[in-house]
Design an enzyme around this catalytic site. Structure first.
Site, PDB file in Angstrom:
ATOM      1  N   LYS A  16       0.826  -1.211   0.000  1.00 16.92           N
ATOM      2  CA  LYS A  16       0.000   0.000   0.000  1.00 16.92           C
ATOM      3  C   LYS A  16       0.859   1.260   0.000  1.00 16.92           C
ATOM      4  O   LYS A  16       0.534   2.252  -0.661  1.00 16.92           O
ATOM      5  CB  LYS A  16      -0.935  -0.007   1.208  1.00 16.92           C
ATOM      6  CG  LYS A  16      -2.015  -1.069   1.136  1.00 16.92           C
ATOM      7  CD  LYS A  16      -2.913  -1.035   2.371  1.00 16.92           C
ATOM      8  CE  LYS A  16      -3.999  -2.093   2.283  1.00 16.92           C
ATOM      9  NZ  LYS A  16      -4.866  -2.089   3.490  1.00 16.92           N
ATOM     10  N   LYS A  60      -6.956 -10.845  -5.588  1.00 15.84           N
ATOM     11  CA  LYS A  60      -8.105 -11.084  -4.722  1.00 15.84           C
ATOM     12  C   LYS A  60      -9.267 -10.173  -5.107  1.00 15.84           C
ATOM     13  O   LYS A  60      -9.062  -9.041  -5.554  1.00 15.84           O
ATOM     14  CB  LYS A  60      -7.709 -10.836  -3.258  1.00 15.84           C
ATOM     15  CG  LYS A  60      -8.778 -11.177  -2.248  1.00 15.84           C
ATOM     16  CD  LYS A  60      -8.319 -10.889  -0.818  1.00 15.84           C
ATOM     17  CE  LYS A  60      -8.273  -9.399  -0.542  1.00 15.84           C
ATOM     18  NZ  LYS A  60      -8.108  -9.117   0.905  1.00 15.84           N
ATOM     19  N   LYS A 109     -12.716  -5.507  -1.670  1.00 15.10           N
ATOM     20  CA  LYS A 109     -13.768  -4.484  -1.586  1.00 15.10           C
ATOM     21  C   LYS A 109     -13.223  -3.081  -1.711  1.00 15.10           C
ATOM     22  O   LYS A 109     -13.974  -2.132  -1.956  1.00 15.10           O
ATOM     23  CB  LYS A 109     -14.530  -4.635  -0.265  1.00 15.10           C
ATOM     24  CG  LYS A 109     -13.716  -4.410   0.992  1.00 15.10           C
ATOM     25  CD  LYS A 109     -14.582  -4.609   2.231  1.00 15.10           C
ATOM     26  CE  LYS A 109     -13.790  -4.411   3.519  1.00 15.10           C
ATOM     27  NZ  LYS A 109     -12.672  -5.361   3.653  1.00 15.10           N
TER      28      LYS A 109
END
Length: 336
Positions: free
Chosen positions: A112, A197, A200
């Site tokens: 990130k 993956k 969300k």
């Protein structure tokens, strides 16, 4: 009873991956066999740039979807992380036990932080330290098991390391937890990028099926899923990841075995059609129950209020014990 803790982060709309990989098992298994706590971990949503109103909206939606997925407040504790001060209280104490090197080795932080720097942005300190807050979430409740996807096992290992280190230095205070994961569909992959993956936090796209997608939207996304070269339908996660993802989703929805299901198909189209319908039917009761809960917001608020009270009562003795053990002076008044 075994104590189980897990949670969902309100950084995006919950997906099919969240449901098949975690929430369905929480409802079907964990809340019945254990003293279970399930939490909307809203403090974790503040580690990156965010819209405050959106975090609040997704926190409410996340709590409602946990209940819509089948969590029963009579069987388990459902609450919002920021409603229980013990999470933040314990996090600082654990920061005094963790090391800078441990934080910088966290895979999610490195990934990130790299993406944020590529965009020219700065990285918040909380992004570096949030695994310690996650450890506090777990350790505050004397958690035995943490059901997580395989991308979160490193964080549970950190919680274990911090528990052991604290216990050795300051006296036995914490239960040392362990990570658990379901055998099938622990990690549902993006329909357009089967090496990634189904997250969300991603941008809205055709590869992500959200729990509140309309049935026609679900069908369209599954029918457009990326497959692989070749015409035969075989289950091979390494060589045919797109096809394997569809077979694993179908297996998770129907209770079948991916390899055995593959033998029943001679075309990608038929597999996609059956997978799409299976997903629609699995999500139908969740969407219907969520609609009912949205019509009764007072019920959800009551569940969260009572859940926070129960969680606070469970966490406070452990956190107070950690404060005493590490050398902090007890308050002169019981009031806080």
């Amino acid at each position: 009873m075994t104590r189980v803790f897990s949670g969902v982060k309100p950084t995006g709309h919950l997906t099919l991956g969240n449901y098949l990989g975690a929430m369905r098992r929480w409802a079907a298994v964990d809340q019945h066999r254990s003293d279970a706590l399930f939490c909307v971990v809203d403090l974790h949503a503040l580690t990156v740039d965010h819209d405050p109103a959106r975090v609040r909206r997704l926190s409410r939606q996340g709590a409602s979807l946990l209940l819509a997925a089948g969590l029963d407040p009579e069987l388990c504790t459902v609450f919002v992380q920021s409603h229980v001060d013990e999470h933040a209280r314990l996090s600082y104490v654990l920061e005094c036990v963790a090391t800078d090197g441990e934080m910088r080795r966290m895979i999610q932080y490195k990934e990130k932080a790299a993406r944020e720097r590529e965009r020219g942005g700065s990285v918040r300190l909380s992004l570096l330290t949030y695994p310690v807050l996650m450890a506090a979430d777990i350790l505050a409740y004397g958690t035995d098991e943490v059901p997580v996807g395989d991308d979160q096992t490193q964080h549970v290992e950190l919680a274990r390391d911090l528990a052991v280190r604290f216990n050795q230095r300051y006296g036995h205070t914490f239960v040392v937890p362990r990570a658990t994961s379901p055998a099938l569909a622990a990690r549902v992959m993006n329909l357009q990028e089967p090496a990634s993956k189904m997250g969300k936090s991603d941008d809205v796209g055709p590869g992500i099926v959200y729990l509140l997608d309309e049935p026609d939207a679900v069908r369209k996304k599954v029918m457009r899923a990326v497959t692989d070269s070749g015409r035969d339908v075989v289950y091979d996660r390494a060589e045919r990841p797109g096809l394997a993802n569809l077979l694993e989703i179908l297996a998770a929805c129907t209770g079948g075995d991916p390899a055995e299901l593959a033998d029943g198909y001679d075309s990608y189209g038929a597999l996609k059609k059956d997978t799409a319908e299976a997903v629609v039917e699995v999500l139908r009761p969740v969407r219907d129950r969520h609609q009912e809960l949205c019509a009764d917001p007072g019920y959800v608020e009551g569940v969260l209020r009572e859940g926070a009270e129960k969680a606070r009562a469970m966490a406070r003795p452990t956190v107070d014990a950690a404060y005493r053990a590490i050398g902090l002076l007890p308050p002169t008044s019981t009031a806080r």
